[in-house]
Enzyme design. Sequence first.
Site, PDB file in Angstrom:
ATOM      1  CD  GLU A  40      -2.691   1.235   2.591  1.00 30.69           C
ATOM      2  OE1 GLU A  40      -2.605   0.105   3.210  1.00 30.69           O
ATOM      3  OE2 GLU A  40      -3.544   1.885   2.643  1.00 30.69           O
ATOM      4  NE  ARG A 264       3.681  -7.358  10.674  1.00 28.83           N
ATOM      5  CZ  ARG A 264       3.286  -6.842   9.781  1.00 28.83           C
ATOM      6  NH1 ARG A 264       2.030  -7.005   9.125  1.00 28.83           N
ATOM      7  NH2 ARG A 264       3.624  -5.646   9.633  1.00 28.83           N
ATOM      8  CE  LYS A 274       3.143   0.236   4.819  1.00 30.71           C
ATOM      9  NZ  LYS A 274       2.650  -0.055   3.452  1.00 30.71           N
TER      10      LYS A 274
HETATM   11  P1  ATP Z   1       2.766  -1.963   7.775  1.00 33.42           P
HETATM   12  O1  ATP Z   1       2.033  -2.537   8.998  1.00 33.42           O
HETATM   13  O2  ATP Z   1       4.198  -1.711   8.032  1.00 33.42           O
HETATM   14  O3  ATP Z   1       1.938  -1.167   7.152  1.00 33.42           O
HETATM   15  P2  ATP Z   1       1.314  -3.640   5.834  1.00 33.42           P
HETATM   16  O4  ATP Z   1       1.209  -5.212   5.971  1.00 33.42           O
HETATM   17  O5  ATP Z   1       0.437  -2.753   5.975  1.00 33.42           O
HETATM   18  O6  ATP Z   1       2.584  -3.045   6.837  1.00 33.42           O
HETATM   19  P3  ATP Z   1       1.655  -3.479   3.054  1.00 33.42           P
HETATM   20  O7  ATP Z   1       2.079  -2.421   2.304  1.00 33.42           O
HETATM   21  O8  ATP Z   1       0.246  -3.522   3.099  1.00 33.42           O
HETATM   22  O9  ATP Z   1       2.147  -3.043   4.498  1.00 33.42           O
HETATM   23  O10 ATP Z   1       2.505  -4.822   2.826  1.00 33.42           O
HETATM   24  C1  ATP Z   1       2.902  -5.176   1.541  1.00 33.42           C
HETATM   25  C2  ATP Z   1       3.348  -6.704   1.618  1.00 33.42           C
HETATM   26  O11 ATP Z   1       4.447  -6.748   2.485  1.00 33.42           O
HETATM   27  C3  ATP Z   1       1.998  -7.367   2.108  1.00 33.42           C
HETATM   28  O12 ATP Z   1       2.128  -8.647   1.438  1.00 33.42           O
HETATM   29  C4  ATP Z   1       2.682  -7.824   3.743  1.00 33.42           C
HETATM   30  O13 ATP Z   1       1.943  -8.757   4.194  1.00 33.42           O
HETATM   31  C5  ATP Z   1       4.268  -7.784   3.673  1.00 33.42           C
HETATM   32  N1  ATP Z   1       4.655  -7.313   4.860  1.00 33.42           N
HETATM   33  C6  ATP Z   1       4.567  -6.232   5.443  1.00 33.42           C
HETATM   34  N2  ATP Z   1       5.010  -6.136   6.699  1.00 33.42           N
HETATM   35  C7  ATP Z   1       5.708  -7.291   6.669  1.00 33.42           C
HETATM   36  C8  ATP Z   1       6.464  -8.145   7.933  1.00 33.42           C
HETATM   37  N3  ATP Z   1       6.931  -7.350   8.820  1.00 33.42           N
HETATM   38  N4  ATP Z   1       7.087  -9.220   7.293  1.00 33.42           N
HETATM   39  C9  ATP Z   1       6.718  -9.728   6.332  1.00 33.42           C
HETATM   40  N5  ATP Z   1       6.119  -9.308   5.284  1.00 33.42           N
HETATM   41  C10 ATP Z   1       5.257  -8.270   5.361  1.00 33.42           C
HETATM   42 MG    MG Z   2      -1.362  -2.860   4.789  1.00 36.74          MG
END
Ligand code: ATP
Ligand code: MG
Length: 560
Positions: A40, A264, A274
């Site tokens: 995102e 994760r 983020k």
């Molecule tokens: P955040 O909570 O940091 O905003 P998010 O999951 O909302 O992370 P996205 O941009 O939606 O962020 O994530 C893009 C991809 O990265 C998704 O497939 C998500 O599952 C993966 N991802 C995000 N954080 C992690 C992590 N800590 N470990 C492994 N994969 C991750």
């Molecule tokens: Mg997300």
Amino acid sequence: MSVEKIEVAENERALNFIEEVIETDIAKGNTRIQTRFPPEPNGYLHIGHAKSICLNFGLAQKYGGKCNLRFDDTNPTKEDVEYVDSIKEDVRWLGFEWAGEYYASDYFDQLYEWAEQLIKKGKAYVDDQTQEEIRQNRGTVTVAGTNSPWRDRSVEENLDLFRRMRAGEFPDGSKTLRAKIDMGHPNMLLRDPIMYRIIHIRHHRTGDKWCIYPMYDYAHGESDSIENVTHSICTLEFAVHRPLYDWFIEQLGIFPSKQYEFARLNMTYTMMSKRKLLQLVENKVVTGWDDPRMPTITAMRRRGYTARAIRAFADRVGVAKRDNVIDFSLLEFFVREDLNKTAQRRMAVLDPLKVVITNYPEGKEEMFECVNNPEDESAGKREVPFTRELYIERDDFMENPPKKYFRLSPGKEVRLRYSYLIKCDEVINDAEGNIIELRCTYDPDSKHGSSSDGRKVKGVIHWVSAKYAKKAEIRLYNMLFTKENPDDVTEGETFFDYLNPESLVTVEGFLEPSLAEGKPGDKFQFERVGYFCVDTDSSPEKLVFNRTVTLKDSWAKMNR
Ligand code: ATP
Ligand code: MG
């Protein structure tokens, strides 16, 4: 959650569970592998995303498949093109190229059409309840929810209202489109989940075309399906969403993408969200997303971490099915291992103590040839100037040393790396008793190898010429937090209470002159000190170096 100890061994690792799934699929004849990385665009990517990138792109590479980069831009309130650009830069820097660049917002027309299809099938309805009423009527884990009074609207009425929602006739929050599943479903996510909400806000790509936006659960699986994604890999918290992911695909009869969840990546002394990282930026705890103390990819790049090291780290942590925490020093281990092979050696003194070699003729200068990288012969050699006045590291001298101290002390001899043996004859103090200078003598016959009479000298220390050394600002980084898990706070506290006041310590260092030619991003090992790189703030007028990682391998020590 306990901190995972991972063996740093060179043996080949077994297949991870996603590779097992893929190999089973291939054995069944489903040989086309399509993955995607779906960020995102609401912030910069962190090391957790790097793990996901390495996994998705890595699987495609390994099995001759393709990996798309898809921006999951369905929430216009938090998203920005700045983030889109940074994400692309980070993925490329990590060493991957996407098969296709897509945006969930490009699918808005298709998603809308499919929503109408579901309405026509009697599988979706327009609800006039407020968000609050919807929440209240959802029930609890043990109590079934209550049907909305609008649940049994006719297909015609639902179509009409949904079209008018799209046309902008209704204010934000006044209506939603919901899937008609089961208000008593044991999985609360299947209690008539919201598919669309009204948000009158400009989208960074679609402009004012839309005022209704699809929810993650509706948009994500359908976007996977549009791209014919075979293995949709996401993190564990989405496991409970999987039945919904499957439900939409089944109802629409579209390409059956399948979702797989892995744990994760969490790491000690930092955070992987983020939203929280944005708070650090907004509250100016750090200088920006690329502040070298941040766990973002852009920060790690600026700090001098290499993409190779991050990929090796991601591979070694593997793919877990249960949440775990990885020690940050494991990442540092891989950074050190890579830089040891690739970084040129230089001499730099971070805490200078002046040395005057009293028997070295005034005005005499020599050039000493130094090996750039003992691990890489092709890195060649360079010349370093030697003069009567030098700087050595303050802690390479002790006035009253313990027995096994082999560095410099009164009356003792030490080798200056690549050059002469020197002996300390006199210690000069200032009025307060601080040591400000050492008077030494050198052995003119000790230039190559050891002394002419074969006497043994154990210690070797580094040095720079006081006359030719270049001053530089050196930024020494430490962990941003003092707590292993900064998110684990008691009531009334926040992670802001656990910031490490010493996360950045700036010193003035003295560098051998060749370092003045370094360009931002150039990486070096300062012998006996650590790995450093030229910072983006550096200029010929003011040199700035970042400490990437110390030399000491605290990881190896921990695992002993
Ligand atoms: P955040 O909570 O940091 O905003 P998010 O999951 O909302 O992370 P996205 O941009 O939606 O962020 O994530 C893009 C991809 O990265 C998704 O497939 C998500 O599952 C993966 N991802 C995000 N954080 C992690 C992590 N800590 N470990 C492994 N994969 C991750
Ligand atoms: Mg997300």
